[in-house]
Design a protein around this motif. Structure first.
Motif, PDB file in Angstrom:
ATOM      1  N   ASN A  23       0.847  -1.186   0.000  1.00 57.34           N
ATOM      2  CA  ASN A  23       0.000   0.000   0.000  1.00 57.34           C
ATOM      3  C   ASN A  23       0.890   1.247   0.000  1.00 57.34           C
ATOM      4  OD1 ASN A  23       0.746   0.563   2.690  1.00 57.34           O
ATOM      5  ND2 ASN A  23      -0.876  -0.761   3.468  1.00 57.34           N
ATOM      6  N   THR A  24       0.253   2.413  -0.089  1.00 57.17           N
ATOM      7  CA  THR A  24       1.018   3.652  -0.233  1.00 57.17           C
ATOM      8  C   THR A  24       1.980   3.870   0.941  1.00 57.17           C
ATOM      9  OG1 THR A  24      -0.746   4.606  -1.521  1.00 57.17           O
ATOM     10  CG2 THR A  24       0.807   6.147  -0.573  1.00 57.17           C
ATOM     11  N   ALA A  25       1.505   3.617   2.163  1.00 61.62           N
ATOM     12  CA  ALA A  25       2.358   3.849   3.334  1.00 61.62           C
ATOM     13  C   ALA A  25       3.594   2.956   3.287  1.00 61.62           C
ATOM     14  CB  ALA A  25       1.574   3.587   4.615  1.00 61.62           C
ATOM     15  N   ALA A  56       0.754   6.563  -4.911  1.00 60.54           N
ATOM     16  CA  ALA A  56       2.059   6.248  -4.305  1.00 60.54           C
ATOM     17  C   ALA A  56       3.177   7.006  -5.021  1.00 60.54           C
ATOM     18  CB  ALA A  56       2.313   4.746  -4.359  1.00 60.54           C
ATOM     19  N   VAL A  57       3.147   7.023  -6.351  1.00 62.91           N
ATOM     20  CA  VAL A  57       4.199   7.711  -7.107  1.00 62.91           C
ATOM     21  C   VAL A  57       4.175   9.202  -6.762  1.00 62.91           C
ATOM     22  CG1 VAL A  57       5.030   8.347  -9.409  1.00 62.91           C
ATOM     23  CG2 VAL A  57       4.205   6.021  -8.991  1.00 62.91           C
ATOM     24  N   ASN A 385      -2.143   2.473   8.937  1.00 59.37           N
ATOM     25  CA  ASN A 385      -3.075   3.286   8.168  1.00 59.37           C
ATOM     26  C   ASN A 385      -4.193   3.740   9.081  1.00 59.37           C
ATOM     27  OD1 ASN A 385      -4.196   4.348   5.809  1.00 59.37           O
ATOM     28  ND2 ASN A 385      -3.329   2.621   4.673  1.00 59.37           N
ATOM     29  N   SER A 386      -4.023   4.903   9.706  1.00 64.76           N
ATOM     30  CA  SER A 386      -4.995   5.270  10.747  1.00 64.76           C
ATOM     31  C   SER A 386      -6.255   5.921  10.190  1.00 64.76           C
ATOM     32  CB  SER A 386      -4.326   6.196  11.752  1.00 64.76           C
ATOM     33  OG  SER A 386      -3.693   7.242  11.059  1.00 64.76           O
ATOM     34  N   ASP A 387      -6.200   6.418   8.927  1.00 60.81           N
ATOM     35  CA  ASP A 387      -7.366   7.149   8.433  1.00 60.81           C
ATOM     36  C   ASP A 387      -8.331   6.295   7.610  1.00 60.81           C
ATOM     37  OD1 ASP A 387      -5.388   6.887   6.618  1.00 60.81           O
ATOM     38  OD2 ASP A 387      -5.640   8.845   5.687  1.00 60.81           O
TER      39      ASP A 387
END
Ligand SMILES: [Zn+2]
Length: 516
Positions: A23-25, A56-57, A385-387
Motif C-alpha cells: 500500500n502507499t504507506a 504512491a508515485v 493506516n490510521s485514516d
C-alpha cells in the motif's frame, strides 16, 4: 573513479511480481529507505496502471529529495500525461517510457512494423520532453532485438531528446559475453551515445542477472537497474545489494563506484522482505541469514586465527550489527525514543507513545528484546493506516484438543464501527479462525498461501504470519506479527482483507482528486 548510477525498481518491477501488494504507506517507507541506501533513481511505480500506483508515485515524488523519482509509462500520450500529474512535484521530474523492439514483440504483441515502432517511440519521447527534463527510453526485449535496428531506433530517440537509453534483457536470456558485446556494439555505433546515460536492466531466469549487469558495466553502461533482494517478475531482477557489494569488494578489478551507502544494505533488505512478505533464502549472497555463518570446524578454526582466512565481506560492511541491545523491561520512554531515532525512524508523538506501550507489553512477556523485534515494531507503527475504515481484531479465542472439534471465536471492530463476534469450527485451529473470519468479512475467501515464521531466536520469539488470499476475486497478501502465532495469523488474514478496503478507498479518493 568512474561512477555507476543505481536505478532501483523494487517498487515497480519488484512490486509487480506474484503475491506482492504494497500500500502507499509501505511504498513510502521503502522509498525513504532507498533514499538512505543511496539509489540515484527510484522507480516508484506505473502511474497509469491504477489509482493506488498513481497516489504512491505522487507521494514519493513529493517527499524524496536525494534520489530522482521516476514512473513508468507506455509510449502513449495518456500514460505520459498521467505520469506527469504524478511526478511534476518532484525535484527533477524523470519519466521512464518504453516500447518493445524485438521481432516477436513487434509482430505479435504490438502488431506494428519496425518503421511504425520507430515513429511511435520518437513521438512518445518528443511528447514526454515537453514536460520532463529527464526522459529514459527503454527498448523492451532489447537483447532479442536486431542490433542494427536498435542502432537505428536509438539514434532517433536520442535526437528526439531521450536523456537515458536502457537496454533490458527483459526475458533473462542473455549470457554475459553476448550482453556485454551488445553494449560495446551500441557504444561504437550509435551517434551521440556519449551524450546520454546508457542503462542495463537484467532478469534472472537463467540465474545470470547480476553477472550480466556487471558485463554491461564493463562494456560502457553508466546505470544499473535492479531491485532489493532481487525480487521481481518470474525469477526476479538483478539484486542491487549484490551488485553494489561486488563492485565495492572488487573495485581493484572493476574500478567503479556506485555511491551506495553499504551500511544501509541490511536494513533495506530486511524492510523489503518484511513489507513484501518475500522471504530471503538463507544462503543468498550478501543478505542471506547464513551469508556470514561459518559452520565447519576447519573454517571456524581459521576464522579464530585470522578472520580473513574465510571472510571476504564483513557483516559490519552491510550494517549488520552485533552490538547487544541495551533496551529492556526497565527502559524509559526517552531511551526508547532515542533508539527509534538512531534506527532511522521518524515517528510522531502519538505513534511513539503507542509503540512504547507495545514495547512495554512485549518486554513483560519476552526476556530479551532484540534489534529485529524493535525493527518490526517501529516499522509496523510507521506504516499504520490510521485514516482508513478497516477491520481490527479485538479478540481471538481457540478451543483445541486432539480429540475435539477445534472451535474459534473472533471479535473485531468492523468498518461500520460496531464490534462483531463470530464463532465457528474447523478441521484445525487455524482453519477454525479463518472460517470465523470469513463469516465476519461476509465475502468469499480462498486461502492461496499461509506461512508462519519466527523473528529471531528463542522460544519466546515473535511470530510472523503471512496470508495470501483471494477475496471476492482479487488477490492480497496480509502480514502481522504477534507473540502468539494464532493471533498473528488472524491479524494477517484481516490485514489482507483491509488491503482490499484501503485499495477501494484510494480508488475513490484519487478519482475525486483528478476529477473523473
Ligand atoms: Zn524488468
Amino acid at each position: 573513479m568512474r561512477k555507476i548510477d543505481i536505478f532501483d525498481t523494487t517498487l515497480r518491477d519488484g512490486e509487480q511480481s506474484a503475491g506482492i501488494n504494497l500500500n502507499t504507506a509501505e511504498k513510502m517507507e521503502i522509498a525513504r529507505q532507498l533514499e538512505r541506501f543511496g539509489a540515484t533513481v527510484i522507480e516508484a511505480g506505473f502511474p497509469a496502471s491504477s489509482p493506488g500506483d498513481f497516489e504512491a508515485v505522487q507521494r514519493i515524488a513529493n517527499t524524496v529529495k536525494n534520489s530522482t523519482v521516476t514512473g513508468l509509462a507506455r509510449a502513449m500520450k495518456s500514460d505520459i500525461d498521467t505520469a506527469w500529474e504524478a511526478l511534476k512535484g518532484g525535484q527533477q521530474p524523470h519519466l521512464h517510457v518504453f516500447l518493445a523492439t524485438s521481432p516477436i514483440h513487434m509482430e505479435y504483441k504490438l502488431q506494428k512494423t519496425p518503421d511504425q515502432v520507430v515513429d511511435i517511440a520518437v513521438e512518445a519521447v518528443k511528447y514526454a520532453r515537453k514536460f520532463f527534463p529527464l526522459v529514459q527510453w527503454s527498448a523492451e526485449d532489447a537483447f532479442r532485438s536486431d542490433p542494427e535496428f536498435l542502432v537505428r531506433i536509438i539514434n532517433q530517440v536520442i535526437k528526439a531528446g531521450a536523456t537515458t537509453i536502457n537496454i533490458p534483457d527483459t526475458v533473462g536470456y542473455a549470457t554475459p559475453q553476448e550482453y556485454g558485446a551488445l553494449f560495446k556494439f551500441l557504444k561504437e555505433n550509435v551517434t551521440g551515445i556519449n551524450r546520454v546515460k546508457l542503462s542495463t536492466h537484467c532478469h534472472n531466469d537463467l540465474g545470470m542477472a547480476v553477472v550480466n549487469s556487471i558485463a554491461a558495466i564493463e562494456n560502457g553502461a553508466d546505470q544499473v537497474e535492479g531491485t532489493i533482494n532481487g525480487i521481481g517478475e518470474r525469477a526476479g531482477n538483478a539484486a542491487l545489494e549484490e551488485i553494489a557489494v561486488a563492485l565495492h569488494i572488487r573495485k581493484d578489478f572493476y574500478g567503479v563506484e556506485t555511491g551506495v551507502n553499504l551500511q544501509e544494505i541490511k536494513r533495506t533488505s530486511q524492510l523489503v522482505s518484511q513489507l513484501t512478505g518475500v522471504v530471503i533464502q538463507p544462503n543468498k549472497a550478501v543478505v542471506g541469514k547464513n551469508a556470514f555463518a561459518h559452520e565447519s570446524g576447519i573454517h571456524q578454526d581459521g576464522m579464530l586465527k585470522n578472520r580473513e582466512t574465510y571472510e571476504i565481506i564483513t557483516p559490519e560492511l552491510i550494517g549488520e550489527t552485533t552490538a547487544p541491545l541495551a533496551l529492556g523491561k526497565h527502559s524509559g520512554r526517552h531511551a526508547f525514543k532515542d533508539r527509534a531515532i538512531t534506527m532511522g525512524f521518524e515517528l510522531n508523538d502519538q505513534q511513539l507513545n503507542e509503540a512504547f506501550a507495545e514495547f512495554k507489553k512485549l518486554a513483560d512477556r519476552k526476556k530479551e528484546i532484540t534489534e529485529d523485534d524493535l525493527f518490526v515494531l517501529f516499522t509496523g507503527k510507521q506504516i499504520e493506516n490510521s485514516d482508513a475504515s478497516i477491520y481490527e481484531l479485538t479478540n481471538v479465542q481457540v478451543q483445541y484438543g486432539t480429540s475435539n472439534v477445534p472451535t474459534a471465536t473472533v471479535a473485531a471492530n468492523v468498518p461500520s464501527g460496531e464490534n462483531v463476534v463470530v464463532a465457528t469450527t474447523g478441521a484445525g485451529s487455524v482453519e477454525a479462525i479463518f472460517n470465523a473470519l470469513e463469516l465476519l468479512v461476509k465475502g468469499h475467501v480462498n486461502i492461496l498461501d499461509y506461512r508462519v515464521t519466527s523473528i529471531g531466536k528463542g522460544r519466546d520469539a515473535l511470530g510472523e504470519a503471512v496470508v495470501n488470499l483471494r477475496f471476492n476475486g482479487e488477490t492480497f497478501t496480509g502480514r502481522d506479527i504477534s507473540q502468539d502465532v494464532l493471533e498473528a495469523s488472524a491479524k494477517a488474514y484481516l490485514n489482507a482483507i483491509n488491503r482490499k478496503l484501503v485499495k477501494d478507498q484510494t480508488q475513490v479518493r484519487v478519482k475525486e482528486m483528478v476529477g473523473q
